[in-house]
Motif scaffolding. Structure first.
Motif, PDB file in Angstrom:
ATOM      1  N   LEU A  96       0.811  -1.221   0.000  1.00 42.19           N
ATOM      2  CA  LEU A  96       0.000   0.000   0.000  1.00 42.19           C
ATOM      3  C   LEU A  96       0.842   1.268   0.000  1.00 42.19           C
ATOM      4  CD1 LEU A  96      -2.872  -0.978   2.472  1.00 42.19           C
ATOM      5  CD2 LEU A  96      -2.841  -1.106  -0.020  1.00 42.19           C
ATOM      6  N   GLU A  99       4.149  -0.285  -3.737  1.00 37.07           N
ATOM      7  CA  GLU A  99       3.740  -0.820  -5.037  1.00 37.07           C
ATOM      8  C   GLU A  99       2.499  -0.124  -5.595  1.00 37.07           C
ATOM      9  OE1 GLU A  99       3.634  -4.951  -5.610  1.00 37.07           O
ATOM     10  OE2 GLU A  99       5.533  -5.348  -4.584  1.00 37.07           O
ATOM     11  N   VAL A 100       1.612   0.301  -4.729  1.00 36.51           N
ATOM     12  CA  VAL A 100       0.439   1.059  -5.180  1.00 36.51           C
ATOM     13  C   VAL A 100       0.355   2.336  -4.358  1.00 36.51           C
ATOM     14  CG1 VAL A 100      -0.831  -1.005  -5.853  1.00 36.51           C
ATOM     15  CG2 VAL A 100      -1.112  -0.097  -3.549  1.00 36.51           C
ATOM     16  N   LYS A 101      -0.428   3.282  -4.851  1.00 37.70           N
ATOM     17  CA  LYS A 101      -0.588   4.549  -4.149  1.00 37.70           C
ATOM     18  C   LYS A 101      -2.043   4.714  -3.758  1.00 37.70           C
ATOM     19  CE  LYS A 101       0.217   9.526  -4.551  1.00 37.70           C
ATOM     20  NZ  LYS A 101       0.666  10.635  -5.434  1.00 37.70           N
ATOM     21  N   ILE A 104      -7.079   3.385  -3.400  1.00 37.81           N
ATOM     22  CA  ILE A 104      -7.335   2.371  -4.411  1.00 37.81           C
ATOM     23  C   ILE A 104      -8.774   1.896  -4.259  1.00 37.81           C
ATOM     24  CG2 ILE A 104      -4.945   1.576  -4.577  1.00 37.81           C
ATOM     25  CD1 ILE A 104      -5.635  -0.698  -2.689  1.00 37.81           C
ATOM     26  N   GLU A 108      -9.582  -3.924  -5.323  1.00 40.10           N
ATOM     27  CA  GLU A 108      -8.125  -4.083  -5.337  1.00 40.10           C
ATOM     28  C   GLU A 108      -7.590  -4.201  -3.913  1.00 40.10           C
ATOM     29  OE1 GLU A 108      -4.106  -1.837  -7.070  1.00 40.10           O
ATOM     30  OE2 GLU A 108      -6.092  -0.940  -7.337  1.00 40.10           O
ATOM     31  N   ASN A 157      -7.284   3.887   3.669  1.00 40.89           N
ATOM     32  CA  ASN A 157      -7.782   3.926   2.294  1.00 40.89           C
ATOM     33  C   ASN A 157      -9.107   4.674   2.219  1.00 40.89           C
ATOM     34  OD1 ASN A 157      -7.465   3.096  -0.513  1.00 40.89           O
ATOM     35  ND2 ASN A 157      -9.248   1.787  -0.163  1.00 40.89           N
TER      36      ASN A 157
END
Length: 384
Positions: A96, A99-101, A104, A108, A157
């Motif tokens: 979190l 690799e991803v921002k 999301i 996912e 998130n």
């Protein structure tokens, strides 16, 4: 020696030590707590606890192996929970943050969470030991702890989704609606106002990150910004009371729909998460139970093999004992035969000696008799 660095030791010596250790380990049988295998740190702690207990001078009670087993089960479970939580938190943080921002989409997020919890469960179920009932309690404890961490990641998130969608809504509201509420660029009619609201909603729906948070944002606008804008348009005479009433009823219905949709989506996610985690736990629990059953079968097999080995060793020992008895019996018979033989030889020797003595005696008597006869004959001759 214990302070020596392995790389500084002779290579052949290191190889010999490694081979010796491997040889020892290869011959060690598995140790069990109930139907669970006791490996690595669990077995080491078990031995350490026993030695420590036995070395305590103040310990007056007898060593209780079952209580030591229970202590090890709890120790291993807590270590397994700690390691599983560490894996889950570490992987979630990495995925979190790197690799991803955030934000999301929740699908996912759920996929990432499911992958991380699968890895955590894999570590946990590989290490945990104990009875099925104990394992169920440990699984529940692990799930409670993971739920806390998941809640933190979920909130992060959710906050990011809320902020993202708020910015989108604010931008489009200012671009399509707020601009028409300024004195310099006022909407000229209700139709133009309605078109602006529709353009705002379409632009927001197209750009928003679809989520309960997104639905709540548009619902919030309908509850707050919409009435304010409608009131302002009414004051300007651009809308009549009947139209205002219709619009308010429409917006209230849409707000209710959006809020209900957000609640349903959140509820759906929770149900799916619970379903996945239940299936995951059932699958892992089934695998663990199969492992325990295999351990039980192995123990039974080992017991049977031990029983067979004991019977075989007993038979071998009995056979050796019987052979020894037979050997002793044969030796006794042989000794008896030898004794009889010696006795016979002794008797024969005695008989031979007796006969020899008898012959010698007879010969001596014969000689004496002959001498007497000669002496008598000689005297008779002398007397004549």
């Amino acid at each position: 020696m214990e302070d020596a660095v392995t790389d500084e030791l002779d290579e052949d010596f290191v190889d010999e030590v490694e081979n010796a250790v491997k040889s020892i380990y290869s011959q060690l049988s598995l140790k069990y707590i109930g139907s669970s295998t006791m490996k690595g740190s669990a077995f080491v702690k078990f031995l350490n606890d026993i030695v420590e207990h036995m070395n305590k001078s103040e310990t007056s009670s007898l060593l209780s192996i079952p209580s030591e087993y229970e202590s090890i089960i709890q120790f291993v479970a807590q270590e397994a929970i700690k390691e599983a939580l560490g894996i889950y938190q570490e992987q979630m943080d990495h995925l979190l943050n790197e690799e991803v921002k955030l934000p999301i989409l929740w699908d996912e997020f759920t996929e990432i969470h499911n992958n991380c919890i699968s890895e955590a469960n894999k570590i946990f179920f590989e290490k945990v030991i104990g009875s099925p009932t104990q394992m169920e309690n440990f699984v529940e404890e692990l799930n409670e702890e993971i739920f806390k961490f998941k809640g933190e990641f979920t909130k992060r998130n959710s906050d990011e989704l809320t902020a993202y969608n708020e910015n989108i809504a604010k931008d489009y509201w200012e671009r399509y609606v707020k601009i028409g509420l300024n004195q310099e660029t006022l909407f000229e009619s209700n139709d133009e106002f309605q078109e602006a609201l529709k353009a705002f909603e379409l632009a927001y729906e197209k750009s928003m990150m679809k989520s309960p948070e997104g639905d709540k944002i548009i619902a919030s606008y309908m509850q707050n910004q919409y009435p304010t804008a409608i009131e302002y348009m009414t004051q300007l005479g651009r809308m009549n009371a009947e139209l205002v009433k219709v619009m308010k009823a429409k917006e209230e219905a849409e707000t209710f729909r959006l809020e209900a949709s957000a609640r349903e989506e959140e509820f759906r996610r929770k149900i799916e998460a619970q379903k996945y985690e239940r299936e995951e736990n059932e699958r892992n629990f089934k695998t663990k139970m199969e492992e325990l059953q295999a351990n039980i079968d192995q123990q039974n097999k080992s017991h049977e093999e031990m029983k067979e080995r004991l019977i075989k060793e007993r038979d071998i020992a009995t056979e050796k004992y019987n052979q020894k008895l037979e050997q002793l019996h044969n030796e006794m018979l042989e000794q008896q035969r030898l004794n009889e033989e010696d006795k016979r030889k002794l008797l024969e020797q005695q008989q031979t000696n007796f006969e020899q003595i008898q012959r010698e005696t007879e010969e001596a008597n014969r000689k004496i008799t002959e001498e007497l006869k000669r002496a008598i004959t000689l005297r008779e001759r002398e007397s004549h």
